[in-house]
Motif scaffolding. Structure first.
Motif, PDB file in Angstrom:
ATOM      1  N   LYS A  20     -31.808 -23.191 -60.930  1.00 48.79           N
ATOM      2  CA  LYS A  20     -32.907 -23.658 -61.773  1.00 48.79           C
ATOM      3  C   LYS A  20     -33.049 -22.787 -63.019  1.00 48.79           C
ATOM      4  O   LYS A  20     -33.334 -23.297 -64.121  1.00 48.79           O
ATOM      5  CB  LYS A  20     -34.206 -23.665 -60.978  1.00 48.79           C
ATOM      6  CG  LYS A  20     -34.237 -24.696 -59.847  1.00 48.79           C
ATOM      7  CD  LYS A  20     -35.551 -24.669 -59.104  1.00 48.79           C
ATOM      8  CE  LYS A  20     -35.559 -25.690 -57.978  1.00 48.79           C
ATOM      9  NZ  LYS A  20     -36.823 -25.653 -57.196  1.00 48.79           N
ATOM     10  N   THR A  26     -30.363 -23.714 -65.448  1.00 44.27           N
ATOM     11  CA  THR A  26     -30.692 -25.016 -66.032  1.00 44.27           C
ATOM     12  C   THR A  26     -31.658 -24.846 -67.194  1.00 44.27           C
ATOM     13  O   THR A  26     -31.480 -25.444 -68.267  1.00 44.27           O
ATOM     14  CB  THR A  26     -31.315 -25.953 -64.974  1.00 44.27           C
ATOM     15  OG1 THR A  26     -30.408 -26.117 -63.886  1.00 44.27           O
ATOM     16  CG2 THR A  26     -31.627 -27.316 -65.576  1.00 44.27           C
ATOM     17  N   ILE A  27     -32.687 -24.028 -66.986  1.00 43.35           N
ATOM     18  CA  ILE A  27     -33.672 -23.770 -68.051  1.00 43.35           C
ATOM     19  C   ILE A  27     -33.012 -23.060 -69.220  1.00 43.35           C
ATOM     20  O   ILE A  27     -33.254 -23.393 -70.385  1.00 43.35           O
ATOM     21  CB  ILE A  27     -34.841 -22.937 -67.497  1.00 43.35           C
ATOM     22  CG1 ILE A  27     -35.601 -23.730 -66.425  1.00 43.35           C
ATOM     23  CG2 ILE A  27     -35.791 -22.524 -68.633  1.00 43.35           C
ATOM     24  CD1 ILE A  27     -36.647 -22.916 -65.701  1.00 43.35           C
ATOM     25  N   CYS A  43     -30.926 -25.732 -71.100  1.00 43.74           N
ATOM     26  CA  CYS A  43     -31.655 -26.899 -71.632  1.00 43.74           C
ATOM     27  C   CYS A  43     -32.798 -26.539 -72.574  1.00 43.74           C
ATOM     28  O   CYS A  43     -33.085 -27.292 -73.521  1.00 43.74           O
ATOM     29  CB  CYS A  43     -32.199 -27.740 -70.471  1.00 43.74           C
ATOM     30  SG  CYS A  43     -30.922 -28.491 -69.439  1.00 43.74           S
ATOM     31  N   LEU A  44     -33.470 -25.405 -72.317  1.00 51.59           N
ATOM     32  CA  LEU A  44     -34.660 -25.077 -73.098  1.00 51.59           C
ATOM     33  C   LEU A  44     -34.397 -24.972 -74.603  1.00 51.59           C
ATOM     34  O   LEU A  44     -35.201 -25.482 -75.408  1.00 51.59           O
ATOM     35  CB  LEU A  44     -35.296 -23.791 -72.566  1.00 51.59           C
ATOM     36  CG  LEU A  44     -36.648 -23.413 -73.177  1.00 51.59           C
ATOM     37  CD1 LEU A  44     -37.674 -24.519 -72.930  1.00 51.59           C
ATOM     38  CD2 LEU A  44     -37.142 -22.083 -72.590  1.00 51.59           C
ATOM     39  N   LEU A  82     -35.554 -14.799 -71.598  1.00 52.05           N
ATOM     40  CA  LEU A  82     -34.960 -15.598 -70.523  1.00 52.05           C
ATOM     41  C   LEU A  82     -33.521 -15.182 -70.255  1.00 52.05           C
ATOM     42  O   LEU A  82     -33.090 -15.119 -69.095  1.00 52.05           O
ATOM     43  CB  LEU A  82     -35.019 -17.077 -70.898  1.00 52.05           C
ATOM     44  CG  LEU A  82     -34.588 -18.089 -69.831  1.00 52.05           C
ATOM     45  CD1 LEU A  82     -35.468 -17.961 -68.588  1.00 52.05           C
ATOM     46  CD2 LEU A  82     -34.671 -19.498 -70.395  1.00 52.05           C
ATOM     47  N   THR A 108     -32.309 -13.607 -66.762  1.00 47.65           N
ATOM     48  CA  THR A 108     -31.202 -14.214 -66.015  1.00 47.65           C
ATOM     49  C   THR A 108     -30.167 -13.164 -65.637  1.00 47.65           C
ATOM     50  O   THR A 108     -29.696 -13.132 -64.493  1.00 47.65           O
ATOM     51  CB  THR A 108     -30.524 -15.311 -66.862  1.00 47.65           C
ATOM     52  OG1 THR A 108     -31.479 -16.319 -67.209  1.00 47.65           O
ATOM     53  CG2 THR A 108     -29.377 -15.966 -66.100  1.00 47.65           C
TER      54      THR A 108
END
Length: 265
Positions: free
Chosen positions: A3, A6-7, A10-11, A42, A46
């Motif tokens: 997840k 993914t963020i 995509c963000l 982010l 990560t």
């Protein structure tokens, strides 16, 4: 991690909408600073989370991977049509044939080629994490610097040029998302898609002023990137039809085994 990754991918694409629609210079700058800080944080988060999980290589799918597969297939054609439109608009239509050939090749193999074993589309190791940090820290820092630079460029040095800073800054965030996807993808089809996005965004950024020199330089860059994309497309066709895989690391392993076998002869 699925997840979070993914963020991460995509963000930035979602964030690209904000500078595109905000016309007030100060408000747009504040939004770019805030969104850039979020992307930076982010990317660091990560990397830290991956390291705390053991710092080992891992393969995984994203949530709704099948949906992303369909989006990527449609996206390939949208990018092709955009390149065709821009090529003919600027009377360089022959360049569009590179995009047409590689898009039809990849889509044809994906839709009508032999079935291959479905594997995880995302790979994380030390190299990908380092690249995430480079994109998320250095890349974002460049984007933040661009806010002030482009302000001075238009306000003090080139008042005669059309102010398209909203578009410029939006493309930078699209580039972030594409780069994150590019370094994390181990699916050759996903890797090809994100490569094509970086090719188109680079083209649009280089041709920002729409001067004759800028347009010529942007098409030179597009030509070279499309040649690279064609090479990836051919590699995808070969990997699927001959090696029976669309996984980058399978291709690397098979190549290593082949070289080892040749060395043993």
């Amino acid at each position: 991690m699925d997840k979070l990754v993914t963020i991460l991918i995509c963000l930035p694409f979602v964030m690209a909408v904000l500078p595109a629609i905000i016309k007030n210079s100060k408000a747009r700058a504040a939004v770019v600073y805030l969104c850039g800080a979020i992307v930076m944080a982010l990317s660091v988060f990560t990397a830290v989370k991956w390291a705390m999980a053991g710092g080992k290589a891992m393969d995984f799918n994203l949530p709704y991977t099948e949906v992303f597969d369909k989006i990527i297939l449609v996206g390939d054609f949208l990018l092709m049509f955009l390149i065709i439109y821009l090529s003919f608009k600027w009377k360089k239509g022959i360049i569009s044939f590179l995009s047409i050939i590689q898009t039809l090749l990849v889509a044809g193999i994906e839709l009508f080629g032999p079935e291959v074993e479905e594997k995880a589309v995302i790979h994380m190791d030390w190299l990908t994490v380092i690249m995430i940090l480079i994109i998320g820290i250095i890349g974002v820092a460049i984007g933040i610097y661009a806010v002030g630079y482009m302000h001075g460029y238009h306000i003090h040095h080139h008042k005669e040029l059309t102010d398209r800073r909203s578009f410029f800054l939006a493309m930078i965030f699209v580039f972030y998302g594409a780069m994150f996807g590019l370094v994390l993808s181990q699916s050759l089809i996903w890797l090809y898609f994100f490569w094509e996005i970086t090719s188109v965004t680079s083209f649009l950024l280089i041709g920002y002023t729409r001067s004759e020199e800028a347009i010529n330089n942007s098409f030179k860059a597009l030509w070279m990137n499309l040649l690279g994309g064609l090479g990836i497309a051919v590699a995808i066709a070969y990997a699927i039809t001959v090696q029976g895989t669309a996984n980058l690391y399978d291709v690397i392993s098979l190549a290593g085994a082949h070289n080892a076998a040749r060395g043993g002869l």
